[in-house]
Design a protein around this motif. Structure first.
Motif, short mmCIF file in Angstrom:
data_model
loop_
_atom_site.label_atom_id
_atom_site.label_comp_id
_atom_site.label_asym_id
_atom_site.label_seq_id
_atom_site.Cartn_x
_atom_site.Cartn_y
_atom_site.Cartn_z
N ASP A 156 0.83 -1.20 0.00
CA ASP A 156 0.00 0.00 0.00
C ASP A 156 0.87 1.26 0.00
OD1 ASP A 156 -2.29 1.63 0.28
OD2 ASP A 156 -2.08 1.62 2.47
N MET A 157 1.95 1.23 0.80
CA MET A 157 2.85 2.38 0.87
C MET A 157 3.55 2.60 -0.47
SD MET A 157 5.89 3.32 3.57
CE MET A 157 4.86 3.83 4.92
N GLU A 158 3.95 1.52 -1.12
CA GLU A 158 4.61 1.63 -2.43
C GLU A 158 3.71 2.33 -3.45
OE1 GLU A 158 6.87 -1.73 -4.08
OE2 GLU A 158 6.64 -2.64 -2.09
N LEU A 159 2.42 1.98 -3.44
CA LEU A 159 1.47 2.62 -4.36
C LEU A 159 1.36 4.11 -4.07
CD1 LEU A 159 -1.38 -0.07 -4.51
CD2 LEU A 159 0.31 0.48 -6.28
N GLU A 160 1.34 4.46 -2.77
CA GLU A 160 1.27 5.87 -2.37
C GLU A 160 2.52 6.62 -2.85
OE1 GLU A 160 -1.34 7.35 -1.32
OE2 GLU A 160 -2.06 6.62 0.61
N LEU A 181 1.50 9.73 3.18
CA LEU A 181 2.73 9.00 3.52
C LEU A 181 3.39 9.58 4.76
CD1 LEU A 181 4.32 8.55 -0.01
CD2 LEU A 181 3.71 6.70 1.56
N PHE A 182 3.51 10.90 4.79
CA PHE A 182 4.18 11.53 5.93
C PHE A 182 3.35 11.45 7.20
CE2 PHE A 182 7.86 12.69 3.74
CZ PHE A 182 8.77 13.13 4.70
N ARG A 183 2.04 11.52 7.06
CA ARG A 183 1.19 11.37 8.26
C ARG A 183 1.33 9.98 8.84
NH1 ARG A 183 -3.57 14.97 6.35
NH2 ARG A 183 -2.85 16.96 7.17
N ARG A 184 1.47 9.00 7.96
CA ARG A 184 1.62 7.61 8.42
C ARG A 184 2.94 7.43 9.16
NH1 ARG A 184 1.22 3.11 3.92
NH2 ARG A 184 -0.70 4.25 3.57
N LEU A 185 4.00 8.07 8.68
CA LEU A 185 5.33 7.91 9.28
C LEU A 185 5.60 8.87 10.43
CD1 LEU A 185 7.55 7.45 6.09
CD2 LEU A 185 6.75 5.68 7.67
N GLU A 186 4.77 9.89 10.56
CA GLU A 186 5.04 10.96 11.52
C GLU A 186 5.34 10.49 12.94
OE1 GLU A 186 3.31 15.35 12.78
OE2 GLU A 186 2.17 14.10 11.41
N ILE A 228 13.13 19.28 16.97
CA ILE A 228 12.38 18.20 16.34
C ILE A 228 11.51 18.76 15.22
CG2 ILE A 228 10.56 16.46 16.69
CD1 ILE A 228 11.61 16.30 19.65
N ALA A 229 10.82 19.86 15.51
CA ALA A 229 9.97 20.49 14.50
C ALA A 229 10.79 20.95 13.30
CB ALA A 229 9.21 21.67 15.12
N ASP A 230 11.94 21.56 13.55
CA ASP A 230 12.81 22.02 12.46
C ASP A 230 13.30 20.85 11.61
OD1 ASP A 230 12.54 24.62 13.31
OD2 ASP A 230 14.52 24.73 14.27
N ALA A 231 13.74 19.79 12.27
CA ALA A 231 14.25 18.62 11.56
C ALA A 231 13.15 17.98 10.72
CB ALA A 231 14.83 17.60 12.54
N PHE A 232 11.96 17.90 11.31
CA PHE A 232 10.83 17.28 10.60
C PHE A 232 10.44 18.12 9.38
CE2 PHE A 232 6.50 15.82 9.90
CZ PHE A 232 6.67 14.45 10.02
N GLN A 233 10.41 19.43 9.56
CA GLN A 233 10.05 20.33 8.46
C GLN A 233 11.07 20.23 7.32
OE1 GLN A 233 9.76 24.43 9.63
NE2 GLN A 233 8.64 25.00 7.80
N GLU A 234 12.35 20.26 7.65
CA GLU A 234 13.40 20.16 6.63
C GLU A 234 13.36 18.80 5.93
OE1 GLU A 234 15.66 22.31 5.25
OE2 GLU A 234 14.45 23.78 6.34
N THR A 235 13.10 17.76 6.70
CA THR A 235 13.02 16.41 6.13
C THR A 235 11.86 16.33 5.15
OG1 THR A 235 13.96 15.41 8.12
CG2 THR A 235 12.67 13.96 6.69
N THR A 236 10.72 16.86 5.53
CA THR A 236 9.54 16.84 4.66
C THR A 236 9.83 17.59 3.36
OG1 THR A 236 8.12 16.83 6.63
CG2 THR A 236 7.07 17.37 4.53
#
Length: 181
Positions: free
Chosen positions: A3-7, A22-27, A44-52
Motif C-alpha cells: 500500500d505504501m509503495e502505491l502511495e 505518507l508523511f502522516r503515516r510515518l510521523e 524536532i519540529a525544524d528537523a521534521f520540516q526540513e526532512t519533509t
C-alpha cells in the motif's frame, strides 16, 4: 507495505495528497526518532520540516519506492545531525525528568533508570538502538540508513546493550544497597 509503495508512486507522479498521507503515516515514528537524537521540541519540529521539504523536492530521485521509509529516515537523521552540529550543546535542568515518589516509585525508578541510561549513550549507539528496537528496522536496513556495514550495526547493538545493562545495574545497586549483618 505494498500500500505504501502505491502511495509513493502516486506521490512521485505529483499526487500531493499521497505524499501528505505518507508523511502522516510515518510521523509518529519519525517524531520519536528525531526526539531521541535532538531531544528539544523546537529542533524536532525544524528537523521534521526540513526532512519533509527535502523528501518532497527529491522524491523523483527515489528509485525504489519500497525503500521510501528507509530513505526518509536517512534524511531525518542527516537533518538532526546538522542541527546538533549547529547548536551549542546544553541540557537544561527542566529537560531532566524527575522520578515520582508515588506508590509505584520502585517500578517508575526502573523505567527512569533505563530511560536515563539510553539517553546517556553516545549518539551513534543511541541511534542504532532506536532504529532496531523502536523503529523495528532489520539490521540490513539500519546498515543502509546509516551507511555502515551490518557487522558495525551488530557491534554497536552489542556495545550499547552492554553499556545499558551495566548502567542500569550500577544505578539499581546504588539505590538498593544495604548492609546485612
Amino acid at each position: 507495505m505494498h500500500d505504501m509503495e502505491l502511495e509513493v508512486k502516486g506521490a512521485q507522479r505529483g499526487d500531493r495528497e499521497a505524499f501528505i498521507r505518507l508523511f502522516r503515516r510515518l510521523e509518529p515514528e519519525l517524531y520519536r526518532l528525531a526526539k531521541s537524537i535532538v531531544r528539544r521540541d523546537e529542533d524536532i519540529a525544524d528537523a521534521f520540516q526540513e526532512t519533509t521539504l527535502k523528501a518532497y523536492k527529491s522524491l523523483a530521485t527515489l528509485q525504489k519506492p519500497k525503500y521510501f521509509k528507509t530513505w526518509v529516515i536517512r534524511i531525518l537523521i542527516n537533518e538532526c545531525n546538522q542541527l546538533l552540529r549547529n547548536r551549542v550543546k546544553t541540557v537544561a535542568m527542566a529537560e531532566v525528568p524527575e522520578a515520582s515518589r508515588s506508590a509505584g516509585y520502585y517500578e517508575d525508578s526502573h523505567k527512569l533508570d533505563l530511560h536515563e541510561a539510553l539517553e546517556s549513550l553516545d549518539e551513534s549507539l543511541r541511534i542504532v538502538i532506536h532504529l532496531f528496537y523502536f523503529q523495528d528496522l532489520p539490521i540490513k536496513q539500519i546498515s543502509g540508513v546509516l551507511d555502515i556495514s551490518e557487522g558495525a550495526v551488530r557491534a554497536r547493538l552489542h556495545r550499547a546493550r552492554g553499556i545499558l545493562a551495566d548502567r542500569v545495574k550500577h544505578t539499581r545497586e546504588g539505590k538498593l544497597s544495604y548492609e546485612t549483618h
